[in-house]
Write a protein that holds these residues in place. Structure first.
Motif, PDB file in Angstrom:
ATOM      1  N   ALA A   2      42.026  48.534  76.051  1.00 13.11           N
ATOM      2  CA  ALA A   2      42.974  47.442  75.776  1.00 13.11           C
ATOM      3  C   ALA A   2      44.399  47.880  76.092  1.00 13.11           C
ATOM      4  CB  ALA A   2      42.863  47.006  74.314  1.00 13.11           C
ATOM      5  N   GLY A   3      44.737  49.112  75.728  1.00 13.62           N
ATOM      6  CA  GLY A   3      46.075  49.619  76.008  1.00 13.62           C
ATOM      7  C   GLY A   3      46.335  49.747  77.495  1.00 13.62           C
ATOM      8  N   LEU A   4      45.360  50.278  78.219  1.00  9.92           N
ATOM      9  CA  LEU A   4      45.519  50.431  79.661  1.00  9.92           C
ATOM     10  C   LEU A   4      45.551  49.074  80.360  1.00  9.92           C
ATOM     11  CD1 LEU A   4      43.114  53.464  80.184  1.00  9.92           C
ATOM     12  CD2 LEU A   4      45.615  53.507  80.216  1.00  9.92           C
ATOM     13  N   ASP A   5      44.738  48.134  79.883  1.00  8.00           N
ATOM     14  CA  ASP A   5      44.730  46.790  80.466  1.00  8.00           C
ATOM     15  C   ASP A   5      46.059  46.072  80.249  1.00  8.00           C
ATOM     16  OD1 ASP A   5      42.230  46.975  81.528  1.00  8.00           O
ATOM     17  OD2 ASP A   5      41.211  45.851  79.939  1.00  8.00           O
ATOM     18  N   ALA A   6      46.753  46.424  79.160  1.00 15.27           N
ATOM     19  CA  ALA A   6      48.065  45.813  78.881  1.00 15.27           C
ATOM     20  C   ALA A   6      49.137  46.362  79.809  1.00 15.27           C
ATOM     21  CB  ALA A   6      48.452  46.053  77.426  1.00 15.27           C
ATOM     22  N   GLY A   7      48.811  47.440  80.534  1.00 18.78           N
ATOM     23  CA  GLY A   7      49.773  47.979  81.492  1.00 18.78           C
ATOM     24  C   GLY A   7      50.230  49.388  81.211  1.00 18.78           C
ATOM     25  N   ALA A   8      49.708  50.013  80.133  1.00 20.31           N
ATOM     26  CA  ALA A   8      50.093  51.396  79.842  1.00 20.31           C
ATOM     27  C   ALA A   8      49.565  52.318  80.934  1.00 20.31           C
ATOM     28  CB  ALA A   8      49.549  51.823  78.484  1.00 20.31           C
TER      29      ALA A   8
END
Length: 224
Positions: free
Chosen positions: A91-97
């Motif tokens: 979820a964090g990586l999908d948000a752009g992290a």
């Protein structure tokens, strides 16, 4: 040039500890202790890297990340999280992290992640030109003034790109004409004034401060 890092962390002692470690490594650190302040600071100060805690008062680190990415901000973002489930990390990586560090973490690991993400950014920096709140991407030909996307014609883009590659340098009209329009340009030399006016209208459409300054009798300079 000193690397600017924005740390958004609500645990005051942890934030101070991270700040000291980053400062010892030569980075300049700004701290925000809640989500909204962090988002505002990121938009206004244009840091070179963000470190965001996942759980923050007012707005989560993931939401900050999502909002920045939605407006074209490409700064590297590292999430600090106590969430170690695969779904949370995704979820964090999908948000752009770009990366994440799971709490509790060693400061050596965090510093290594900071260095790695800065290296990746520096490899693509040649395509990104930034001055004040103005950003131009050579690869995508996108231009932003703060969060506002600006549509430019091909020649407007070329002129702005040339000014951005020579910030704070007074550039003569002859140099601009030769570089942007070519040595064999046979048109009206007033074309530069016309395109400078076009650029100013677009860059200052929301009453932003003027960045392209006229040096009478000489040419133009990009400065605040």
């Amino acid at each position: 040039m000193t690397v600017q890092i924005l740390l958004v962390e609500d645990e005051v002692k942890l934030a101070r500890f991270i700040e000291l470690e980053l400062t010892c490594e030569g980075y300049q650190v700004t701290i925000a202790n809640d989500g909204l302040t962090g988002l505002t600071t990121a938009r206004e100060s244009h840091p070179d890297l963000l470190i965001l805690d996942w759980m923050l008062p007012g707005m989560s680190g993931v939401e900050i990340c999502r909002r920045l990415r939605s407006t074209g901000v490409q700064v590297p973002i590292i999430l600090l999280t106590a969430k170690d489930e695969v779904g949370d990390r995704v979820a964090g990586l999908d948000a752009g992290a770009d990366d994440y560090v799971v709490k509790p973490f060693s400061v050596e690991e965090l510093l290594a992640r900071v260095r790695a993400n800065l290296r990746r950014t520096q490899e693509t920096d040649a395509d990104i030109l930034v001055f004040d709140d103005l950003q131009l991407n050579r690869a995508t030909r996108e231009v932003y003034r703060g969060d506002r996307a600006i549509e430019l014609t091909a020649k407007e883009f070329d002129l702005l790109e040339y000014l951005l590659t020579n910030p704070r340098q007074v550039i003569t009209r002859d140099r601009i004409l030769e570089t942007v329009w070519g040595y064999d340009f046979m048109g009206d030399s007033n074309i530069i004034e016309v395109y400078i006016r076009y650029l100013r209208l677009k860059l200052e459409a929301n009453n932003e401060k003027r960045l392209i300054q006229t040096v009478r009798g000489v040419g133009y300079v990009l400065r605040d």
